[in-house]
Design a protein around this motif. Structure first.
Motif, PDB file in Angstrom:
ATOM      1  N   ALA A   1      45.962  31.988  13.343  1.00 15.72           N
ATOM      2  CA  ALA A   1      47.209  31.812  12.335  1.00 15.72           C
ATOM      3  C   ALA A   1      47.152  30.297  12.514  1.00 15.72           C
ATOM      4  CB  ALA A   1      48.364  32.214  12.602  1.00 15.72           C
ATOM      5  N   VAL A   2      46.962  29.625  11.396  1.00 14.59           N
ATOM      6  CA  VAL A   2      47.006  28.071  11.441  1.00 14.59           C
ATOM      7  C   VAL A   2      47.789  27.620  10.154  1.00 14.59           C
ATOM      8  CG1 VAL A   2      44.612  27.999  12.399  1.00 14.59           C
ATOM      9  CG2 VAL A   2      44.760  27.866   9.808  1.00 14.59           C
ATOM     10  N   PRO A   3      48.319  26.341  10.430  1.00 13.46           N
ATOM     11  CA  PRO A   3      49.049  25.793   8.871  1.00 13.46           C
ATOM     12  C   PRO A   3      48.302  26.078   7.720  1.00 13.46           C
ATOM     13  CG  PRO A   3      49.643  24.612  10.769  1.00 13.46           C
ATOM     14  CD  PRO A   3      48.383  25.530  11.141  1.00 13.46           C
ATOM     15  N   PRO A   4      48.485  26.579   6.600  1.00 12.53           N
ATOM     16  CA  PRO A   4      47.861  26.639   5.287  1.00 12.53           C
ATOM     17  C   PRO A   4      47.249  25.224   4.788  1.00 12.53           C
ATOM     18  CG  PRO A   4      49.707  27.963   5.105  1.00 12.53           C
ATOM     19  CD  PRO A   4      49.776  26.964   6.232  1.00 12.53           C
ATOM     20  N   GLY A   5      45.880  25.347   4.634  1.00 13.07           N
ATOM     21  CA  GLY A   5      45.217  24.034   4.526  1.00 13.07           C
ATOM     22  C   GLY A   5      44.177  23.502   5.674  1.00 13.07           C
ATOM     23  N   GLU A   6      44.445  23.941   6.719  1.00 15.32           N
ATOM     24  CA  GLU A   6      43.817  23.452   7.987  1.00 15.32           C
ATOM     25  C   GLU A   6      42.945  24.528   8.567  1.00 15.32           C
ATOM     26  OE1 GLU A   6      46.431  22.142  11.065  1.00 15.32           O
ATOM     27  OE2 GLU A   6      47.766  20.970   9.539  1.00 15.32           O
ATOM     28  N   GLU A   7      42.446  25.632   7.516  1.00 17.07           N
ATOM     29  CA  GLU A   7      41.662  26.341   7.937  1.00 17.07           C
ATOM     30  C   GLU A   7      40.097  25.626   8.399  1.00 17.07           C
ATOM     31  OE1 GLU A   7      44.638  28.230   5.204  1.00 17.07           O
ATOM     32  OE2 GLU A   7      43.249  26.633   5.120  1.00 17.07           O
ATOM     33  N   ARG A   8      39.737  25.107   7.484  1.00 19.28           N
ATOM     34  CA  ARG A   8      38.260  24.431   7.865  1.00 19.28           C
ATOM     35  C   ARG A   8      38.399  23.691   9.196  1.00 19.28           C
ATOM     36  NH1 ARG A   8      34.432  20.614   4.226  1.00 19.28           N
ATOM     37  NH2 ARG A   8      32.575  20.374   5.578  1.00 19.28           N
ATOM     38  N   ALA A   9      39.359  22.664   9.246  1.00 20.55           N
ATOM     39  CA  ALA A   9      39.505  22.015  10.609  1.00 20.55           C
ATOM     40  C   ALA A   9      39.685  23.179  12.018  1.00 20.55           C
ATOM     41  CB  ALA A   9      40.806  21.256  10.563  1.00 20.55           C
ATOM     42  N   ALA A  10      40.306  23.988  11.732  1.00 20.71           N
ATOM     43  CA  ALA A  10      40.541  24.936  12.814  1.00 20.71           C
ATOM     44  C   ALA A  10      39.054  25.734  13.133  1.00 20.71           C
ATOM     45  CB  ALA A  10      41.493  26.166  12.353  1.00 20.71           C
ATOM     46  N   LEU A  11      38.385  26.051  12.257  1.00 19.90           N
ATOM     47  CA  LEU A  11      36.826  26.665  12.203  1.00 19.90           C
ATOM     48  C   LEU A  11      36.298  25.797  13.105  1.00 19.90           C
ATOM     49  CD1 LEU A  11      36.406  28.482   8.874  1.00 19.90           C
ATOM     50  CD2 LEU A  11      36.510  29.534  11.195  1.00 19.90           C
ATOM     51  N   GLU A  12      36.158  24.326  12.535  1.00 17.25           N
ATOM     52  CA  GLU A  12      35.405  23.288  13.355  1.00 17.25           C
ATOM     53  C   GLU A  12      35.781  23.142  14.630  1.00 17.25           C
ATOM     54  OE1 GLU A  12      36.153  20.066  10.664  1.00 17.25           O
ATOM     55  OE2 GLU A  12      34.131  20.757   9.405  1.00 17.25           O
ATOM     56  N   ARG A  13      37.090  23.119  15.204  1.00 14.56           N
ATOM     57  CA  ARG A  13      37.584  22.903  16.212  1.00 14.56           C
ATOM     58  C   ARG A  13      37.051  24.130  17.401  1.00 14.56           C
ATOM     59  NH1 ARG A  13      42.299  21.317  13.995  1.00 14.56           N
ATOM     60  NH2 ARG A  13      43.209  23.363  14.392  1.00 14.56           N
ATOM     61  N   VAL A  14      37.025  25.448  16.681  1.00 16.43           N
ATOM     62  CA  VAL A  14      36.510  26.628  17.554  1.00 16.43           C
ATOM     63  C   VAL A  14      35.026  26.305  17.523  1.00 16.43           C
ATOM     64  CG1 VAL A  14      35.963  29.097  17.128  1.00 16.43           C
ATOM     65  CG2 VAL A  14      38.381  28.395  16.646  1.00 16.43           C
ATOM     66  N   ALA A  15      34.141  25.977  16.779  1.00 20.28           N
ATOM     67  CA  ALA A  15      32.823  25.817  16.615  1.00 20.28           C
ATOM     68  C   ALA A  15      32.524  24.619  17.847  1.00 20.28           C
ATOM     69  CB  ALA A  15      32.240  25.297  15.366  1.00 20.28           C
ATOM     70  N   ASP A  16      33.214  23.684  17.949  1.00 22.29           N
ATOM     71  CA  ASP A  16      32.999  22.765  19.035  1.00 22.29           C
ATOM     72  C   ASP A  16      33.261  23.100  20.252  1.00 22.29           C
ATOM     73  OD1 ASP A  16      32.377  20.884  17.066  1.00 22.29           O
ATOM     74  OD2 ASP A  16      34.302  20.028  16.749  1.00 22.29           O
ATOM     75  N   GLY A  17      34.042  24.128  20.192  1.00 25.85           N
ATOM     76  CA  GLY A  17      34.339  24.641  21.759  1.00 25.85           C
ATOM     77  C   GLY A  17      33.582  25.851  22.283  1.00 25.85           C
ATOM     78  N   LEU A  18      32.446  26.228  21.514  1.00 28.57           N
ATOM     79  CA  LEU A  18      31.754  27.231  21.897  1.00 28.57           C
ATOM     80  C   LEU A  18      30.563  26.614  22.684  1.00 28.57           C
ATOM     81  CD1 LEU A  18      31.696  29.434  18.587  1.00 28.57           C
ATOM     82  CD2 LEU A  18      32.743  29.982  20.664  1.00 28.57           C
ATOM     83  N   PRO A  19      29.737  27.514  23.341  1.00 36.58           N
ATOM     84  CA  PRO A  19      28.739  27.173  24.161  1.00 36.58           C
ATOM     85  C   PRO A  19      27.565  26.456  23.140  1.00 36.58           C
ATOM     86  CG  PRO A  19      29.081  29.343  24.861  1.00 36.58           C
ATOM     87  CD  PRO A  19      30.103  29.003  23.740  1.00 36.58           C
ATOM     88  N   PRO A  20      27.014  25.300  23.806  1.00 39.27           N
ATOM     89  CA  PRO A  20      25.842  24.582  22.845  1.00 39.27           C
ATOM     90  C   PRO A  20      24.879  25.398  22.461  1.00 39.27           C
ATOM     91  CG  PRO A  20      26.811  23.262  24.634  1.00 39.27           C
ATOM     92  CD  PRO A  20      27.154  24.670  24.917  1.00 39.27           C
ATOM     93  N   ALA A  21      24.386  26.341  23.393  1.00 43.73           N
ATOM     94  CA  ALA A  21      23.421  27.240  23.173  1.00 43.73           C
ATOM     95  C   ALA A  21      23.496  28.100  21.879  1.00 43.73           C
ATOM     96  CB  ALA A  21      22.965  28.161  24.329  1.00 43.73           C
ATOM     97  N   TRP A  22      24.876  28.421  21.348  1.00 46.81           N
ATOM     98  CA  TRP A  22      25.053  29.096  20.432  1.00 46.81           C
ATOM     99  C   TRP A  22      24.789  28.422  18.959  1.00 46.81           C
ATOM    100  CZ3 TRP A  22      30.092  32.487  20.722  1.00 46.81           C
ATOM    101  CH2 TRP A  22      30.257  33.216  21.865  1.00 46.81           C
TER     102      TRP A  22
ATOM    103  N   ALA B   1      26.565  26.783  17.215  1.00 44.70           N
ATOM    104  CA  ALA B   1      27.909  26.906  16.219  1.00 44.70           C
ATOM    105  C   ALA B   1      28.031  25.793  15.057  1.00 44.70           C
ATOM    106  CB  ALA B   1      29.088  27.239  16.782  1.00 44.70           C
ATOM    107  N   GLY B   2      28.256  26.195  13.972  1.00 47.77           N
ATOM    108  CA  GLY B   2      28.370  25.377  12.829  1.00 47.77           C
ATOM    109  C   GLY B   2      29.218  25.748  11.902  1.00 47.77           C
ATOM    110  N   VAL B   3      30.041  24.857  11.025  1.00 44.06           N
ATOM    111  CA  VAL B   3      30.537  25.034   9.977  1.00 44.06           C
ATOM    112  C   VAL B   3      30.169  24.699   8.639  1.00 44.06           C
ATOM    113  CG1 VAL B   3      33.129  25.171   9.037  1.00 44.06           C
ATOM    114  CG2 VAL B   3      32.855  25.575  11.365  1.00 44.06           C
ATOM    115  N   ARG B   4      30.034  25.536   7.745  1.00 40.76           N
ATOM    116  CA  ARG B   4      29.520  24.905   6.170  1.00 40.76           C
ATOM    117  C   ARG B   4      30.554  25.232   5.077  1.00 40.76           C
ATOM    118  NH1 ARG B   4      26.210  28.280   3.234  1.00 40.76           N
ATOM    119  NH2 ARG B   4      25.737  30.405   4.167  1.00 40.76           N
ATOM    120  N   LEU B   5      30.716  24.732   4.163  1.00 40.39           N
ATOM    121  CA  LEU B   5      31.478  24.687   2.972  1.00 40.39           C
ATOM    122  C   LEU B   5      30.414  25.884   2.060  1.00 40.39           C
ATOM    123  CD1 LEU B   5      34.293  24.539   1.789  1.00 40.39           C
ATOM    124  CD2 LEU B   5      33.513  22.549   0.543  1.00 40.39           C
ATOM    125  N   THR B   6      31.189  26.963   1.804  1.00 40.69           N
ATOM    126  CA  THR B   6      30.506  27.690   0.825  1.00 40.69           C
ATOM    127  C   THR B   6      31.422  28.005  -0.433  1.00 40.69           C
ATOM    128  OG1 THR B   6      31.582  29.898   1.502  1.00 40.69           O
ATOM    129  CG2 THR B   6      29.538  29.117   2.877  1.00 40.69           C
TER     130      THR B   6
END
Length: 287
Positions: A112-133, A135-140
């Motif tokens: 649950a994140v403030p509306p409008g911050e969904e992409r930023a939250a996904l990017e923070r999660v991706a940055d916190g995952l193991p490098p071997a994964w 992980a990345g976020v792209r806009l579709t």
């Protein structure tokens, strides 16, 4: 008909004697046999010890620990946000091959994140995952999407499902079904999650409820993330007004459909539906 041979053709003389056969050198025979034995031995060893090279070779029981570990990594990467573990999905009847059926295991984490911050939250999660994964976020066209590879053919995805709501999913894909040996729900001992839920139910004027669903996963650092989920009837008062004191006046999300906040290290999500509410309280990892 004359039996005389026609000019220019030699008369038949019967079968020709076979030419003397050529024998292989002894060293070549020995080398060929030794190579065949070695190849058979390596094949046997690989079949017994090497990791699977395709998803269809890894059963559900073998894949489940990887799924649970991936969920723990997601929860750790989402620390600092309001989140909850959702009930597992176990889908049977998919096709592993044209001749055999299998099953798919999915586990989810909702943020649950403030509306409008969904992409930023996904990017923070991706940055916190193991490098071997990787992980990345792209806009579709459907919005931001997180994708990662947790290894052993386990996929990780993340997307926005509503304003202020993100769902992270770990999926096995179709696997041979030996689900009888997979424990999806661990043991549960009541704790601060139950207290947080009872406080929210009391504020909402809804009757107290017993734990309906419990999800649990181990975090990378050894802690345990746990979500307790209950259902309740409609609130007798406005959820936003009733829960504001518990949220300290600063909820993470406050929409007509969702109210989310943190209190004393516990994440609380209240989903408001026309026929009732679903409440969840979560602890674990960074608290």
């Amino acid at each position: 008909m004359s039996s005389a041979a026609q000019p220019g053709y030699a008369p038949p003389s019967g079968p020709q004697p076979p030419e003397p056969g050529r024998r292989w050198p002894r060293w070549l025979v020995v080398s060929t046999v030794a190579w065949a034995v070695l190849l058979a031995g390596l094949t046997w060893y690989s079949a017994r010890n090497d990791p699977p090279t395709v998803r269809e070779q890894r059963s559900m029981a073998q894949a489940a620990p990887r799924v649970n570990g991936a969920v723990g990594e997601l929860v750790a990467a989402a620390s600092g946000t309001v989140y909850a573990l959702l009930p597992e999905e176990f889908e049977q009847g998919c096709r592993v091959t044209p001749f055999s059926e299998g099953a798919i295991l999915r586990r989810h984490v909702e943020l649950a994140v403030p509306p409008g911050e969904e992409r930023a939250a996904l990017e923070r999660v991706a940055d916190g995952l193991p490098p071997a994964w990787r992980a990345g976020v792209r806009l579709t066209p459907e919005g931001p999407r997180l994708r990662a590879d947790a290894g052993e053919f386990v996929a990780v995805q993340g997307r926005s499902v509503a304003d202020g709501r993100i769902r992270l999913t770990v999926e096995t894909g179709c696997r041979p079904n030996d689900a009888d040996s997979v424990t999806l729900l661990p043991l549960y001992s009541p704790g601060v999650e139950s207290t947080a839920l009872n406080d929210a139910l009391t504020a909402l004027g809804a009757p107290l409820a017993q734990a309906e669903t419990v999800m649990q996963v181990s975090c990378p650092g050894g802690a345990v993330a746990r979500t307790v989920r209950v259902t309740a009837g409609p609130a007798t008062t406005s959820p936003q007004a009733a829960l504001a004191p518990l949220a300290g006046g600063t909820p993470a999300v406050a929409t007509p459909e969702l109210y989310a906040y943190r209190r004393d290290g516990v994440s609380v999500l209240v989903e408001v539906n026309p026929d009732g509410m679903v409440l969840s309280a979560t602890t674990g990892c960074a608290g």
